[in-house]
Design an enzyme around this catalytic site. Structure first.
Site, PDB file in Angstrom:
ATOM      1  N   GLU A   1      37.929  22.249  16.408  1.00 55.39           N
ATOM      2  CA  GLU A   1      36.867  23.320  17.035  1.00 55.39           C
ATOM      3  C   GLU A   1      36.491  24.205  18.058  1.00 55.39           C
TER       4      GLU A   1
ATOM      5  N   TYR B   1      38.766  23.973  20.543  1.00 57.31           N
ATOM      6  CA  TYR B   1      39.724  23.602  21.904  1.00 57.31           C
ATOM      7  C   TYR B   1      41.398  23.743  22.000  1.00 57.31           C
TER       8      TYR B   1
ATOM      9  N   ARG C   1      41.356  14.533  16.051  1.00 57.44           N
ATOM     10  CA  ARG C   1      40.617  15.174  15.012  1.00 57.44           C
ATOM     11  C   ARG C   1      41.211  16.343  14.699  1.00 57.44           C
TER      12      ARG C   1
ATOM     13  N   HIS D   1      33.670  26.476  17.563  1.00 53.36           N
ATOM     14  CA  HIS D   1      32.399  26.335  18.206  1.00 53.36           C
ATOM     15  C   HIS D   1      31.928  27.998  18.081  1.00 53.36           C
TER      16      HIS D   1
ATOM     17  N   CYS E   1      17.898  10.833  12.920  1.00 52.04           N
ATOM     18  CA  CYS E   1      18.021  12.058  13.354  1.00 52.04           C
ATOM     19  C   CYS E   1      18.040  13.416  12.391  1.00 52.04           C
TER      20      CYS E   1
ATOM     21  N   GLN F   1      17.557  19.763  19.179  1.00 54.47           N
ATOM     22  CA  GLN F   1      16.572  20.134  20.939  1.00 54.47           C
ATOM     23  C   GLN F   1      17.036  19.104  22.837  1.00 54.47           C
TER      24      GLN F   1
HETATM   25  P1  FAD Z   1      -0.779  17.448  17.402  1.00 57.06           P
HETATM   26  O1  FAD Z   1       0.930  16.851  16.306  1.00 57.06           O
HETATM   27  O2  FAD Z   1      -1.270  18.152  16.764  1.00 57.06           O
HETATM   28  O3  FAD Z   1      -1.334  16.065  16.770  1.00 57.06           O
HETATM   29  C1  FAD Z   1      -2.454  16.489  16.998  1.00 57.06           C
HETATM   30  C2  FAD Z   1      -3.420  15.593  15.784  1.00 57.06           C
HETATM   31  O4  FAD Z   1      -4.140  15.251  16.881  1.00 57.06           O
HETATM   32  C3  FAD Z   1      -3.627  15.742  14.584  1.00 57.06           C
HETATM   33  O5  FAD Z   1      -2.669  15.347  13.373  1.00 57.06           O
HETATM   34  C4  FAD Z   1      -4.695  16.176  14.447  1.00 57.06           C
HETATM   35  O6  FAD Z   1      -5.236  15.805  13.193  1.00 57.06           O
HETATM   36  C5  FAD Z   1      -5.781  14.977  15.545  1.00 57.06           C
HETATM   37  N1  FAD Z   1      -6.867  15.397  16.064  1.00 57.06           N
HETATM   38  C6  FAD Z   1      -7.160  16.620  16.485  1.00 57.06           C
HETATM   39  N2  FAD Z   1      -8.826  15.883  16.996  1.00 57.06           N
HETATM   40  C7  FAD Z   1      -8.596  15.263  16.734  1.00 57.06           C
HETATM   41  C8  FAD Z   1     -10.182  14.101  16.343  1.00 57.06           C
HETATM   42  N3  FAD Z   1     -11.153  15.004  17.298  1.00 57.06           N
HETATM   43  N4  FAD Z   1     -10.089  13.202  16.516  1.00 57.06           N
HETATM   44  C9  FAD Z   1      -8.675  12.543  15.753  1.00 57.06           C
HETATM   45  N5  FAD Z   1      -8.119  13.235  14.984  1.00 57.06           N
HETATM   46  C10 FAD Z   1      -7.518  14.146  16.079  1.00 57.06           C
HETATM   47  N6  FAD Z   1       8.128  21.202  17.906  1.00 57.06           N
HETATM   48  C11 FAD Z   1      10.029  20.617  17.538  1.00 57.06           C
HETATM   49  O7  FAD Z   1      10.171  20.181  18.988  1.00 57.06           O
HETATM   50  N7  FAD Z   1      10.421  21.263  17.069  1.00 57.06           N
HETATM   51  C12 FAD Z   1      10.197  22.254  15.661  1.00 57.06           C
HETATM   52  O8  FAD Z   1      11.416  22.208  15.022  1.00 57.06           O
HETATM   53  C13 FAD Z   1       9.882  22.230  16.256  1.00 57.06           C
HETATM   54  N8  FAD Z   1       8.660  22.832  14.245  1.00 57.06           N
HETATM   55  C14 FAD Z   1       7.425  23.096  14.304  1.00 57.06           C
HETATM   56  C15 FAD Z   1       7.520  24.021  13.261  1.00 57.06           C
HETATM   57  C16 FAD Z   1       6.474  24.130  12.961  1.00 57.06           C
HETATM   58  C17 FAD Z   1       5.767  24.684  11.853  1.00 57.06           C
HETATM   59  C18 FAD Z   1       5.302  23.896  13.933  1.00 57.06           C
HETATM   60  C19 FAD Z   1       3.271  24.019  13.433  1.00 57.06           C
HETATM   61  C20 FAD Z   1       5.149  23.013  14.546  1.00 57.06           C
HETATM   62  C21 FAD Z   1       6.434  22.684  14.797  1.00 57.06           C
HETATM   63  N9  FAD Z   1       6.469  21.523  16.438  1.00 57.06           N
HETATM   64  C22 FAD Z   1       7.946  21.691  16.256  1.00 57.06           C
HETATM   65  C23 FAD Z   1       5.593  21.429  17.299  1.00 57.06           C
HETATM   66  C24 FAD Z   1       5.813  20.261  16.935  1.00 57.06           C
HETATM   67  O9  FAD Z   1       5.084  19.604  15.621  1.00 57.06           O
HETATM   68  C25 FAD Z   1       4.514  20.272  18.213  1.00 57.06           C
HETATM   69  O10 FAD Z   1       5.122  19.935  19.288  1.00 57.06           O
HETATM   70  C26 FAD Z   1       4.162  18.207  18.228  1.00 57.06           C
HETATM   71  O11 FAD Z   1       3.446  17.721  16.542  1.00 57.06           O
HETATM   72  C27 FAD Z   1       2.484  18.131  19.224  1.00 57.06           C
HETATM   73  O12 FAD Z   1       3.098  16.924  18.967  1.00 57.06           O
HETATM   74  P2  FAD Z   1       0.737  15.974  19.759  1.00 57.06           P
HETATM   75  O13 FAD Z   1       1.146  15.099  19.381  1.00 57.06           O
HETATM   76  O14 FAD Z   1       0.755  16.531  20.906  1.00 57.06           O
HETATM   77  O15 FAD Z   1       0.127  16.898  18.481  1.00 57.06           O
HETATM   78  P1  NAP Z   2       5.437  30.015  21.439  1.00 60.93           P
HETATM   79  O1  NAP Z   2       7.035  29.290  21.263  1.00 60.93           O
HETATM   80  O2  NAP Z   2       4.806  29.274  22.688  1.00 60.93           O
HETATM   81  O3  NAP Z   2       5.657  31.179  20.466  1.00 60.93           O
HETATM   82  C1  NAP Z   2       4.046  32.270  20.947  1.00 60.93           C
HETATM   83  C2  NAP Z   2       4.559  33.661  20.844  1.00 60.93           C
HETATM   84  O4  NAP Z   2       3.412  34.089  20.855  1.00 60.93           O
HETATM   85  C3  NAP Z   2       5.380  34.083  21.626  1.00 60.93           C
HETATM   86  O5  NAP Z   2       6.882  35.253  20.815  1.00 60.93           O
HETATM   87  C4  NAP Z   2       4.534  34.757  22.808  1.00 60.93           C
HETATM   88  O6  NAP Z   2       5.083  36.633  22.944  1.00 60.93           O
HETATM   89  C5  NAP Z   2       3.169  35.163  21.594  1.00 60.93           C
HETATM   90  N1  NAP Z   2       2.015  35.289  22.258  1.00 60.93           N
HETATM   91  C6  NAP Z   2       1.447  34.448  22.839  1.00 60.93           C
HETATM   92  N2  NAP Z   2       0.118  34.729  23.889  1.00 60.93           N
HETATM   93  C7  NAP Z   2      -0.519  36.028  23.068  1.00 60.93           C
HETATM   94  C8  NAP Z   2      -1.535  36.813  22.429  1.00 60.93           C
HETATM   95  N3  NAP Z   2      -2.590  36.924  23.383  1.00 60.93           N
HETATM   96  N4  NAP Z   2      -0.960  38.124  21.712  1.00 60.93           N
HETATM   97  C9  NAP Z   2       0.213  38.142  21.403  1.00 60.93           C
HETATM   98  N5  NAP Z   2       0.733  37.448  21.295  1.00 60.93           N
HETATM   99  C10 NAP Z   2       1.109  36.320  21.615  1.00 60.93           C
HETATM  100  O7  NAP Z   2       4.599  29.178  20.468  1.00 60.93           O
HETATM  101  P2  NAP Z   2       4.606  28.366  19.227  1.00 60.93           P
HETATM  102  O8  NAP Z   2       5.705  29.301  17.935  1.00 60.93           O
HETATM  103  O9  NAP Z   2       3.232  28.404  19.046  1.00 60.93           O
HETATM  104  O10 NAP Z   2       5.525  27.298  18.946  1.00 60.93           O
HETATM  105  C11 NAP Z   2       4.856  26.230  19.296  1.00 60.93           C
HETATM  106  C12 NAP Z   2       5.619  25.326  20.460  1.00 60.93           C
HETATM  107  O11 NAP Z   2       6.405  24.896  18.905  1.00 60.93           O
HETATM  108  C13 NAP Z   2       7.032  26.473  20.924  1.00 60.93           C
HETATM  109  O12 NAP Z   2       6.832  26.101  22.385  1.00 60.93           O
HETATM  110  C14 NAP Z   2       7.854  25.562  20.623  1.00 60.93           C
HETATM  111  O13 NAP Z   2       8.986  24.301  21.229  1.00 60.93           O
HETATM  112  C15 NAP Z   2       8.112  24.368  19.241  1.00 60.93           C
HETATM  113  N6  NAP Z   2       9.106  24.970  17.855  1.00 60.93           N
HETATM  114  C16 NAP Z   2      10.624  24.730  18.198  1.00 60.93           C
HETATM  115  C17 NAP Z   2      11.008  25.404  17.033  1.00 60.93           C
HETATM  116  C18 NAP Z   2      12.326  24.767  16.857  1.00 60.93           C
HETATM  117  O14 NAP Z   2      12.999  25.546  16.088  1.00 60.93           O
HETATM  118  N7  NAP Z   2      12.769  24.628  18.268  1.00 60.93           N
HETATM  119  C19 NAP Z   2       9.974  25.804  15.665  1.00 60.93           C
HETATM  120  C20 NAP Z   2       8.804  25.586  16.271  1.00 60.93           C
HETATM  121  C21 NAP Z   2       7.995  25.073  17.125  1.00 60.93           C
HETATM  122  P3  NAP Z   2       4.966  37.264  23.091  1.00 60.93           P
HETATM  123  O15 NAP Z   2       3.973  36.697  24.089  1.00 60.93           O
HETATM  124  O16 NAP Z   2       6.148  37.580  23.525  1.00 60.93           O
HETATM  125  O17 NAP Z   2       4.294  38.347  22.446  1.00 60.93           O
HETATM  126 FE1  SF4 Z   3      19.116  14.336  16.571  1.00 61.28          FE
HETATM  127 FE2  SF4 Z   3      19.824  15.265  18.733  1.00 61.28          FE
HETATM  128 FE3  SF4 Z   3      17.266  16.196  17.172  1.00 61.28          FE
HETATM  129 FE4  SF4 Z   3      17.696  14.074  18.183  1.00 61.28          FE
HETATM  130  S1  SF4 Z   3      18.160  15.442  19.693  1.00 61.28           S
HETATM  131  S2  SF4 Z   3      16.748  13.706  16.646  1.00 61.28           S
HETATM  132  S3  SF4 Z   3      19.777  13.361  18.179  1.00 61.28           S
HETATM  133  S4  SF4 Z   3      19.961  16.282  17.041  1.00 61.28           S
END
Ligand code: FAD
Ligand code: NAP
Ligand code: SF4
Length: 681
Positions: free
Chosen positions: A169, A171, A219, A257, A339, A344
């Site tokens: 890695e 090191y 390793r 790394h 996993c 994250q």
């Molecule tokens: P949500 O996942 O939004 O779930 C809410 C649920 O409530 C939904 O199923 C909806 O149908 C239901 N609901 C809403 N209102 C009602 C109602 N009135 N009655 C019944 N059901 C209802 N997070 C990461 O940590 N890592 C990532 O890599 C990552 N990648 C992402 C990529 C994408 C494209 C997207 C869209 C999101 C990603 N996220 C990622 C974000 C992550 O998915 C969210 O932070 C997470 O799902 C939030 O969880 P939650 O349970 O709060 O809400």
């Molecule tokens: P986000 O990370 O908060 O990004 C929102 C983006 O929108 C930012 O680039 C912001 O940048 C822009 N924005 C915010 N308000 C705006 C406005 N009024 N007008 C125009 N642009 C605006 O949120 P997200 O991309 O929706 O993701 C949601 C969550 O999912 C994130 O917090 C993230 O942690 C999680 N997620 C994680 C991964 C991962 O790989 N770890 C992948 C997907 C999602 P500017 O304000 O600079 O324009």
């Molecule tokens: Fe796997 Fe680390 Fe993500 Fe947990 S936080 S699911 S151990 S990569």
């Protein structure tokens, strides 16, 4: 009745001559941050014991330095004095309550040490560390060899079954073995015999100090994946010399790394690198461990059954599920919390000097703090929303004995994770939904899909508590032309698969903006095509070139075809686009988009959207991006429209996940918050 195991190779014992490992699973070394915390060793003991109880064959601890200069950070952990032994005994005693063995990893960081006292083979700075190392004198080299041997002796005193010497890695030992860093002209540099001398002398010195009946794992960096890395012949020469010097088991190291090839991220195909261990099996006769992106018992079994290795190292999978091996033993792999390779809560935390944990298992490294005791009086709880927050709450609360009823208006469990899993390279997110779905089934939780309860219904049904996990609503923007038909939300693109034009602007460059850009730029995932994936990242599987990297020309020829689409990824902030992405994975997303020719533009202000496209202003200059589609990924607002009415109706109501706070929400926070509420409700 005895059942036949599905994993006969993975679960077979491994006889090392003087001792036997219970099975072929090795929990790989992970620094957790507890090593440096006050009372951290008590928590570490509980953390390791949970994995030993869960059936793992061999544990390797996080890296511990044999001396002060080798520490990863100024206050990093070191095993060099007799008084350090006591705290380590807590770990070994806890683990040895079970038939698991444990080895201490000795890691000298060399030029990766994040302090001004770092040393290396030569005075050559690493591209990922601001500190320039001092070149080690011969006296320092010899002193370091002695330090490794003394630490190994102390490890034996502390009750460890062996040590792992970290030789990969990038090191210190790797910094000696490769000409990339080693520019010496004395007996410690130049030829491979000289460059590998440090690793070999360390093994010999350790073996002499600890005797024959002590496990020494080495390793070895089998793939350096950097320019100036070793050739295959050099790696083999070192492996043979290490075997001669007294190594018991050889572990596989993949990539420095500072390598620009992803090696453990979720987009890396499962078991993408085990071929290199298989190749080494023809060269040495000691047991070999293979590693990287092996996260299910099925994959582990296949790798061993096909003769790629004698053991399988999994690190993060044991953060995600301490009971991984026991569940495999019971042929219940569908109950394993898998996993998903997101980094994250584990690696990203460690790089931010925070305690490691796990996105899908917030109990990891909090075994003594986040507990779910049985309740005396069960409550009847309604959970609205079955995204990560609602799912996790339902499972933890049911495990405590509460009677949970889960409602979601969607037709499937998972909330936004169903959208995330559509992104190329994020297919693993499906596993989390499979796990929670199975748990709900086992716990007999009442799951009601396609079900949207009104406030009146929820209030009338007499629940003791209502937990709102209703997630988010994508943010609407106040831009002229926002209602134009070329404007689409990320949900329309990713979930509903609505058509997207050849020229696209993405507003918002957060995690979702990057995912959408990747989805539109890549379209085809290479996760199930390891050969194509390796070539696409420039890995020379034939190992013709040193470091196992393709030449620029070979790499260009091997890159996979992409759809012809012009993409602009935009943000208002003037900081580097993607600066807020995960510490250990952000560079992969940026590199992927750069390779696809995506234009990433910061400091944008949005003016209007019309038939001509999107008008923006950058550096005071207005321009029109003549795009066919504008995808909005501009963050989210909480969806909690039921909250106030429920409170007003006198219902005990709680908000978790996105419904609570949408800003900077991710699944890690959603699940942890759900677990915290379930532990106390
Ligand atoms: P949500 O996942 O939004 O779930 C809410 C649920 O409530 C939904 O199923 C909806 O149908 C239901 N609901 C809403 N209102 C009602 C109602 N009135 N009655 C019944 N059901 C209802 N997070 C990461 O940590 N890592 C990532 O890599 C990552 N990648 C992402 C990529 C994408 C494209 C997207 C869209 C999101 C990603 N996220 C990622 C974000 C992550 O998915 C969210 O932070 C997470 O799902 C939030 O969880 P939650 O349970 O709060 O809400
Ligand atoms: P986000 O990370 O908060 O990004 C929102 C983006 O929108 C930012 O680039 C912001 O940048 C822009 N924005 C915010 N308000 C705006 C406005 N009024 N007008 C125009 N642009 C605006 O949120 P997200 O991309 O929706 O993701 C949601 C969550 O999912 C994130 O917090 C993230 O942690 C999680 N997620 C994680 C991964 C991962 O790989 N770890 C992948 C997907 C999602 P500017 O304000 O600079 O324009
Ligand atoms: Fe796997 Fe680390 Fe993500 Fe947990 S936080 S699911 S151990 S990569």
């Amino acid at each position: 009745m005895t059942t036949t195991t599905h994993f006969p190779h993975l679960l077979a014992p491994l006889d090392l001559g003087f001792t036997t490992l219970a099975n072929r699973t090795l929990m790989g070394s992970m620094h957790t941050g507890l090593e440096e915390e006050k009372n951290g060793f008590d928590k570490l003991a509980a953390f390791y014991e949970a994995r030993a109880k869960g059936g793992v064959g061999l544990i390797v601890t996080g890296g511990i330095s044999p001396n002060m200069r080798g520490r990863l950070a100024p206050l990093g952990c070191e095993l060099s004095k007799f008084w350090h032994v006591k705290k380590h005994k807590k770990i070994t005693a806890a683990v040895h309550k079970h038939p698991t063995k444990i080895c201490l990893q000795l890691l000298h960081a060399g030029r990766y040490a994040y302090h001004p006292f770092s040393v290396s083979s030569s005075k050559v700075k690493s591209p990922i560390n601001p500190f320039t190392p001092a070149k080690m004198s011969v006296r320092q080299i010899k002193g370091t060899i002695k330090d490794f041997a003394s630490s190994a002796k102390l490890a034996a005193k502390a009750g460890y079954d062996g040590i792992e010497i970290m030789g990969s890695e990038g090191y210190l030992i790797n910094q000696f073995s490769c000409a990339r860093v080693n520019k010496r002209t004395d007996e410690w540099g130049g030829s491979i015999e000289n460059r590998m001398r440090l690793g070999i002398e360390i093994v010999k010195a350790v073996r002499e100090k600890v005797g024959e009946k002590f496990i020494i794992i080495f390793r070895l960096s089998m793939l350096d994946l950097v320019e100036g890395g070793n050739s295959w012949d050099e790696v083999v020469a070192m492996a043979k010399a290490l075997e001669q010097a007294g190594v018991t088991i050889m572990n596989t190291g993949i990539g420095w790394h500072e390598a620009r090839v992803p090696t453990i991220a979720t987009s890396v195909p499962r078991a993408a690198f085990t071929w290199i261990t298989e190749r080494m099996k023809k060269e040495v006769s000691i047991p070999l461990v293979t590693t990287n992106r092996i996260n299910t018992p099925e994959v582990g079994e296949k790798v061993i059954a096909e003769g790629h290795a004698d053991m399988v190292s999994m690190a993060r999978p044991f953060l995600a599920d301490a009971e991984f091996v026991n569940k495999a033993k019971q042929n219940k792999s569908d109950e394993i919390n898998t996993c998903i390779g997101c980094n994250q809560a584990c690696l990203d935390h460690v790089f931010q000097q925070k305690r490691a944990s796990c996105l899908v298992n917030p109990v990891a490294c909090y075994e003594t703090e986040l507990t779910f005791g049985k309740v005396e009086k069960a409550k009847r709880i309604a959970v609205v929303g079955a995204g990560p927050a609602g799912l996790a709450f339902s499972v933890y609360a049911s495990e405590r004995g509460h009677k949970v009823e889960l409602f979601d208006r969607a037709a499937e469990l998972g909330g936004q994770f169903n959208i995330a899993k559509q992104v190329p390279g994020k297919e693993e997110f499906y596993e989390t939904l499979r796990y929670f779905g199975k748990k709900l089934e086992l716990l007999n939780v009442s799951v009601n899909l396609n079900s949207e309860k009104t406030v009146a219904q929820l209030a009338a049904e007499g629940f003791d508590d209502v937990v709102l996990a209703t997630g988010i609503i994508p943010r609407k923007l106040n831009i002229t032309g926002f209602e134009h038909p070329k404007v689409k939300s990320y949900i329309q693109v990713l979930r509903d698969k609505e058509p997207v034009g050849k020229k696209v602007a993405i507003i918002g460059a957060g995690g979702i903006g990057f995912d959408v850009a990747c989805y539109l730029a890549e379209e085809k995932s290479l996760t199930n095509e390891p050969e194509a994936w390796l070539a696409n990242w420039g890995v020379d599987k034939s190992y013709t070139n040193a470091g196992a990297l393709l030449t620029k020309e070979q790499h260009k020829a091997a890159a996979h075809e992409k759809p012809e689409r012009e993409i602009f990824l935009l943000q208002r902030k003037t900081t580097k686009v993607g600066a807020g992405l995960g510490k250990t994975t952000g560079w992969i997303h940026r590199a992927t988009l750069q390779k696809s020719g995506v234009s990433m533009i910061a400091g944008v202000s949005y003016k209007s959207i019309d038939d001509n496209g999107l008008t923006i202003e950058v550096d005071g200059k207005e321009q029109v991006l003549d795009v066919d589609t504008v995808v909005i990924c501009a963050g989210q607002e909480p969806e909690r429209s039921l909250y106030q009415q429920l409170v007003d109706a006198g219902v005990n109501t709680h908000l978790i996940g996105g419904a609570n706070v949408a800003a900077e929400l991710d699944a890690k926070r959603a699940i942890r918050q759900a677990a915290d509420l379930a532990a106390t409700i």
